[in-house]
Design an enzyme around this catalytic site. Structure first.
Site, PDB file in Angstrom:
ATOM      1  N   GLU A 150       0.849  -1.198   0.000  1.00  7.19           N
ATOM      2  CA  GLU A 150       0.000   0.000   0.000  1.00  7.19           C
ATOM      3  C   GLU A 150       0.879   1.240   0.000  1.00  7.19           C
ATOM      4  O   GLU A 150       1.841   1.333   0.766  1.00  7.19           O
ATOM      5  CB  GLU A 150      -0.896  -0.022   1.239  1.00  7.19           C
ATOM      6  CG  GLU A 150      -1.739   1.215   1.464  1.00  7.19           C
ATOM      7  CD  GLU A 150      -2.580   1.111   2.726  1.00  7.19           C
ATOM      8  OE1 GLU A 150      -3.218   2.113   3.082  1.00  7.19           O
ATOM      9  OE2 GLU A 150      -2.604   0.028   3.361  1.00  7.19           O
ATOM     10  N   GLU A 190      -3.262  10.931   3.211  1.00  7.25           N
ATOM     11  CA  GLU A 190      -4.246  10.679   4.268  1.00  7.25           C
ATOM     12  C   GLU A 190      -4.319  11.956   5.074  1.00  7.25           C
ATOM     13  O   GLU A 190      -3.319  12.399   5.667  1.00  7.25           O
ATOM     14  CB  GLU A 190      -3.825   9.502   5.136  1.00  7.25           C
ATOM     15  CG  GLU A 190      -3.842   8.186   4.388  1.00  7.25           C
ATOM     16  CD  GLU A 190      -3.766   7.000   5.321  1.00  7.25           C
ATOM     17  OE1 GLU A 190      -4.814   6.402   5.594  1.00  7.25           O
ATOM     18  OE2 GLU A 190      -2.652   6.682   5.776  1.00  7.25           O
ATOM     19  N   HIS A 248       3.817   1.509   2.673  1.00  8.47           N
ATOM     20  CA  HIS A 248       3.672   0.313   3.500  1.00  8.47           C
ATOM     21  C   HIS A 248       4.157  -0.889   2.690  1.00  8.47           C
ATOM     22  O   HIS A 248       3.576  -1.226   1.646  1.00  8.47           O
ATOM     23  CB  HIS A 248       2.211   0.067   3.870  1.00  8.47           C
ATOM     24  CG  HIS A 248       1.598   1.111   4.757  1.00  8.47           C
ATOM     25  ND1 HIS A 248       1.532   0.983   6.128  1.00  8.47           N
ATOM     26  CD2 HIS A 248       0.995   2.287   4.465  1.00  8.47           C
ATOM     27  CE1 HIS A 248       0.916   2.036   6.649  1.00  8.47           C
ATOM     28  NE2 HIS A 248       0.581   2.846   5.652  1.00  8.47           N
TER      29      HIS A 248
END
Length: 473
Positions: free
Chosen positions: A226, A231, A242
């Site tokens: 990911e 965000e 990630h």
């Protein structure tokens, strides 16, 4: 970063159903985006968006029957006695995007409302056509978009990110819905709240959540790499790679790790990531209302995925961030935390951050930049979402985390929101009219997706492992 809970209405909770329902026609909203070769030289693409299957109504596939397979946070025991039977018995239906889910696409703009009737938030994917997700290859490329977060307060997350999903959504003999109905989701949390994974239901071992009337967890989880490009709310923002597998990997129970398991680091993915949050890195006046990046107004976010040889065949070794607002290019803030230097995510940063913050080095432990290189090289699907957090009240993004931690200790404070903020029941009541708007999505070679004054451009010196110099804004 930590949890992407799929919370929807009682009648519209579902996921990867094997069959396709016919009660509501599925018409994907059109969304244009651009590929660029140089500033001002861009080509428009006629894309579409599709709603994730976890928000959809799933019902009996029997002719003329619309009995819910899933109601509230429990499965129908007759239709769904086990994973395989449930997938065969249940159909996934079409969506009323604006009326039910608050998803509105206009030209190159996608607006996501938070609460629409009884539905909360949404997760959507960029499509190439009506049957396939768009696959983006971002090595030695940059991703640019405009965003309006002015209506997102504490506890909300307008997230735009990449995951290693299959282009067809896992279409198979046991999954007849596919990308056309938003199936195949996975991320670095190995989510176990998905109702169907890999063409089977996730009913076996399903446990309703105690704090949510609509969600639960099953035995299986869906894991993959990911890349959180964005965000954010109006208070705080983070971008975070990630590490994880470059395609869907199905895990079982607590061995999944991530948010949904007792051992967060048990799985093959990196649940924490290597995040750059300006507030957490010491600059408390960079991002927010009236600050350097003024979140009361629309701004442009530029993310560059740099490689060690300056080509798409190289290895990812740095992720840079810039903003553009009111005609001014704004470099990312510099970390002021002793022992963590710079304003980008690179190998040194990701090695130093967990040491200084006393965090688990999960990014490095799960493969670090080598893992992200594999994911980006294989191609990833773009996710556009808006959600609230039943696991941690979004404290990891915009407050002190853990809530009992000392905010003067480096790494604890991530924003100015109170540690009592972000409780979903409060957020869904007080911020029901919240929304996020993503627009002007552009992808292209480094420095191609936006016009910048020549005086703002700079040349980066050779970083560790980088054999050549290259021009980067």
């Amino acid at each position: 970063m930590y949890s992407k809970i799929a919370l929807a209405s009682v009648l519209f909770q579902a996921a990867r159903g094997q069959q396709v329902g016919t009660n509501t026609p599925e018409t994907h909203p059109a969304l244009t985006w651009e590929t660029c070769t140089a500033p001002g030289s861009c080509t428009s693409n006629n894309g579409k968006v599709v709603l994730d299957s976890n928000w959809r109504w799933v019902h009996s596939a029997a002719a003329g029957s619309y009995t819910n397979c899933y109601t509230g946070n429990t499965w129908d025991a007759t239709l769904c006695p086990d994973d395989v039977t449930c997938a065969a018995n249940c159909a996934l239906d079409g969506a009323d995007y604006t009326g039910t889910y608050g998803v509105t696409a206009t030209g190159n703009s996608l607006k996501l409302n938070f609460v629409t009737g009884t539905n909360v938030g949404s997760r959507n994917y960029l499509m190439k056509d009506d049957s396939n997700y768009e696959i983006l290859y971002m090595l030695n490329q940059e991703f640019t978009f405009d965003v309006d977060v002015s209506n997102l307060g504490c506890g909300l997350n307008g997230a735009l990110y990449l995951v290693s999903m299959a282009a067809d959504g896992g279409l198979s003999a046991t999954n007849k819905a596919g990308a056309a109905y938003g199936t195949g989701y996975c991320d670095s949390q190995c989510p176990r709240d998905l109702k169907f994974i890999g063409g089977k239901a996730n009913v076996e071992g399903w446990t309703p959540e105690s704090n949510s009337a609509n969600s639960g967890t099953g035995n299986n989880g869906a894991c993959c790499a990911e890349m959180d490009i964005w965000e954010a709310n109006s208070i705080s923002a983070a971008y975070t790679p990630h590490a994880g597998p470059a395609s869907l990997t199905i895990c079982d129970g607590d061995a999944c790790g991530g948010t949904y398991s007792s051992n967060r680091y048990a799985g093959d993915t990196d649940p924490d990531g290597c995040d750059f949050n300006s507030y957490r890195q010491g600059d408390t006046t960079f991002y927010g209302p009236g600050m350097t990046v003024d979140t009361t107004k629309v701004f442009t976010v530029v993310t560059q995925f740099l490689t060690d040889d300056g080509t798409a065949d190289g290895n990812l070794n740095e992720i840079k961030r810039f903003y553009v607002q009111d005609g001014t290019v704004i470099p990312n803030s510099e970390s002021t935390i002793p022992g963590i230097t710079g304003n980008s995510v690179n190998t040194d940063y990701c090695q130093n951050q967990p040491t200084v913050f006393n965090d688990t080095p999960s990014f490095e432990n799960k493969g670090g930049f080598a893992s992200m290189t594999a994911g980006l090289k294989a191609g990833m699907v773009l996710v556009l979402s808006l959600w609230d957090d039943y696991a941690d009240s979004m404290l990891w993004l915009d407050s002190d985390d853990p809530a009992t931690g000392d905010p003067t200790v480096p790494g604890i404070a991530r924003g100015t929101c109170a540690t009592t903020s972000g409780v979903p029941s409060d957020v869904e009541s007080s911020q029901a009219s919240a929304y996020v708007t993503y627009s002007n999505i552009k992808v292209g070679p480094i420095n191609s997706t936006f016009a910048a004054p020549a005086t703002k451009r700079s040349v980066l010196g050779a970083a560790a492992g980088r054999p050549q110099r290259r021009a980067v804004l």
